[in-house]
Design a protein around this motif. Structure first.
Motif, PDB file in Angstrom:
ATOM      1  N   ALA A   1      -6.665  14.500 -41.450  1.00 31.49           N
ATOM      2  CA  ALA A   1      -5.806  15.193 -40.491  1.00 31.49           C
ATOM      3  C   ALA A   1      -4.707  15.747 -41.100  1.00 31.49           C
ATOM      4  CB  ALA A   1      -5.327  14.090 -39.440  1.00 31.49           C
ATOM      5  N   LEU A   2      -4.104  14.946 -42.075  1.00 35.85           N
ATOM      6  CA  LEU A   2      -2.697  15.366 -42.668  1.00 35.85           C
ATOM      7  C   LEU A   2      -2.918  16.560 -43.545  1.00 35.85           C
ATOM      8  CD1 LEU A   2       0.205  14.913 -43.367  1.00 35.85           C
ATOM      9  CD2 LEU A   2      -0.344  13.389 -44.806  1.00 35.85           C
ATOM     10  N   ALA A   3      -4.088  16.458 -44.124  1.00 42.23           N
ATOM     11  CA  ALA A   3      -4.393  17.770 -45.007  1.00 42.23           C
ATOM     12  C   ALA A   3      -4.678  18.800 -44.364  1.00 42.23           C
ATOM     13  CB  ALA A   3      -5.660  17.413 -45.883  1.00 42.23           C
ATOM     14  N   ALA A   4      -5.399  18.688 -43.302  1.00 41.05           N
ATOM     15  CA  ALA A   4      -5.487  19.998 -42.287  1.00 41.05           C
ATOM     16  C   ALA A   4      -4.161  20.450 -41.766  1.00 41.05           C
ATOM     17  CB  ALA A   4      -6.555  19.391 -40.981  1.00 41.05           C
ATOM     18  N   LEU A   5      -3.453  19.568 -41.412  1.00 42.47           N
ATOM     19  CA  LEU A   5      -1.845  20.212 -40.997  1.00 42.47           C
ATOM     20  C   LEU A   5      -1.381  20.906 -41.947  1.00 42.47           C
ATOM     21  CD1 LEU A   5      -0.935  17.090 -38.656  1.00 42.47           C
ATOM     22  CD2 LEU A   5      -1.553  19.408 -37.874  1.00 42.47           C
ATOM     23  N   ARG A   6      -1.498  20.294 -43.168  1.00 39.97           N
ATOM     24  CA  ARG A   6      -0.757  21.160 -44.368  1.00 39.97           C
ATOM     25  C   ARG A   6      -1.141  22.427 -44.673  1.00 39.97           C
ATOM     26  NH1 ARG A   6       0.122  15.537 -48.064  1.00 39.97           N
ATOM     27  NH2 ARG A   6       2.128  14.836 -47.370  1.00 39.97           N
ATOM     28  N   HIS A   7      -2.509  22.348 -44.388  1.00 40.55           N
ATOM     29  CA  HIS A   7      -3.291  23.601 -44.799  1.00 40.55           C
ATOM     30  C   HIS A   7      -3.015  24.799 -43.619  1.00 40.55           C
ATOM     31  CE1 HIS A   7      -6.649  26.362 -45.762  1.00 40.55           C
ATOM     32  NE2 HIS A   7      -6.884  26.449 -44.670  1.00 40.55           N
ATOM     33  N   GLU A   8      -2.864  24.190 -42.293  1.00 40.07           N
ATOM     34  CA  GLU A   8      -2.284  25.019 -41.354  1.00 40.07           C
ATOM     35  C   GLU A   8      -0.817  25.584 -41.788  1.00 40.07           C
ATOM     36  OE1 GLU A   8      -1.847  25.140 -36.569  1.00 40.07           O
ATOM     37  OE2 GLU A   8      -2.616  23.407 -37.704  1.00 40.07           O
ATOM     38  N   ILE A   9       0.081  24.604 -42.123  1.00 37.75           N
ATOM     39  CA  ILE A   9       1.574  25.068 -42.601  1.00 37.75           C
ATOM     40  C   ILE A   9       1.317  26.170 -43.601  1.00 37.75           C
ATOM     41  CG2 ILE A   9       3.446  24.382 -43.769  1.00 37.75           C
ATOM     42  CD1 ILE A   9       3.500  21.835 -41.923  1.00 37.75           C
TER      43      ILE A   9
END
Length: 249
Positions: free
Chosen positions: A19-27
């Motif tokens: 989930a954290l990696a997905a959020l960072r990718h979105e950022i």
């Protein structure tokens, strides 16, 4: 990034890490979009600067009325909890856009509370501006009168430089103030009068602070040998007999 792709890269990744990696990718994707938009805005700002050069005149390229409108529009559209962040961000964006039209030189004269005046100037003009503390108020005003820079001048001092806004420096206009509801320093420049911000007018008058009989609210800022520096709600124009020397948004 889809979960299956993340699992192929990191087969032992936990759900929280995914989930954290997905959020960072979105950022990262948003950062790419922001960068593209910022560079487009800076390019257009440079074109605006060239358009301003067309009707050549003595005034600085600063348009406090336009900056006030842009910032007000953004603050009206953002969520209340983001207002402070939006204001700081847009000050910087506008400042760097202005720098594409020529680096702004700001001289700050403030023998009392210099850090407060300097911080007010930095917030207003952003990191793109070349801001320097100076010791000579008259030299700072002369710098502003050249039309290529701004003077931020303390008014909580015994030096009544502001009287000369009616005399030696009548070509200059106040267009901002720093230090709270009752400012302790003022920004002065060679501003085209129609470009002054909407807000309280700055007046320099002789004969005390009796008011003009209009019933408009007044805020006294300083006095010196019968001269008064004040703010008023009265809708005055610079150069009028009432002593208007600018405005604070």
């Amino acid at each position: 990034m889809p979960k299956s792709s993340l699992q192929q890269v990191w087969p032992e990744i936990s759900p929280d890490q995914m989930a954290l990696a997905a959020l960072r990718h979105e950022i990262d994707e948003l950062d790419d979009q922001l960068l593209s938009l910022l560079e487009r805005r800076l390019a257009i700002a440079a074109r605006v600067g060239r358009a301003k050069d067309a009707p050549a005149g003595p005034h600085t390229k600063l348009r406090p009325d336009r900056e006030q409108a842009v910032l007000g529009r953004m603050l009206s559209r953002c969520r209340p909890e983001n207002a402070e962040a939006v204001e700081h961000l847009w000050r910087e964006v506008v400042g760097w856009g202005l720098a594409r039209q020529g680096r702004l030189l700001v001289q700050v004269w403030s023998p009392v509370e210099p850090a407060r005046a300097f911080d007010g100037a930095r917030l207003r003009f952003g990191a793109a501006a070349d801001i320097r503390m100076v010791r000579d108020p008259q030299a700072a005003l002369a710098h502003a009168a050249e039309g290529q820079g701004i003077a931020v001048m303390a008014i909580n001092t015994d030096d009544a430089w502001w009287i000369d806004l009616r005399r030696a420096w009548s070509s200059l206009s106040v267009f901002d103030g720093y230090g709270g509801e009752t400012p302790t320093s003022l920004a002065v420049g060679l501003i085209d009068p129609p470009a002054l911000p909407k807000g309280r007018r700055v007046v320099v008058t002789a004969g005390g602070d009796a008011g003009d009989g209009s019933g408009a609210r007044r805020w006294g800022l300083n006095t010196h040998h019968g001269w008064t520096l004040a703010l008023t709600d009265a809708p005055l124009s610079p150069g009028e007999a009432e002593g208007c020397v600018g405005a604070i948004g």
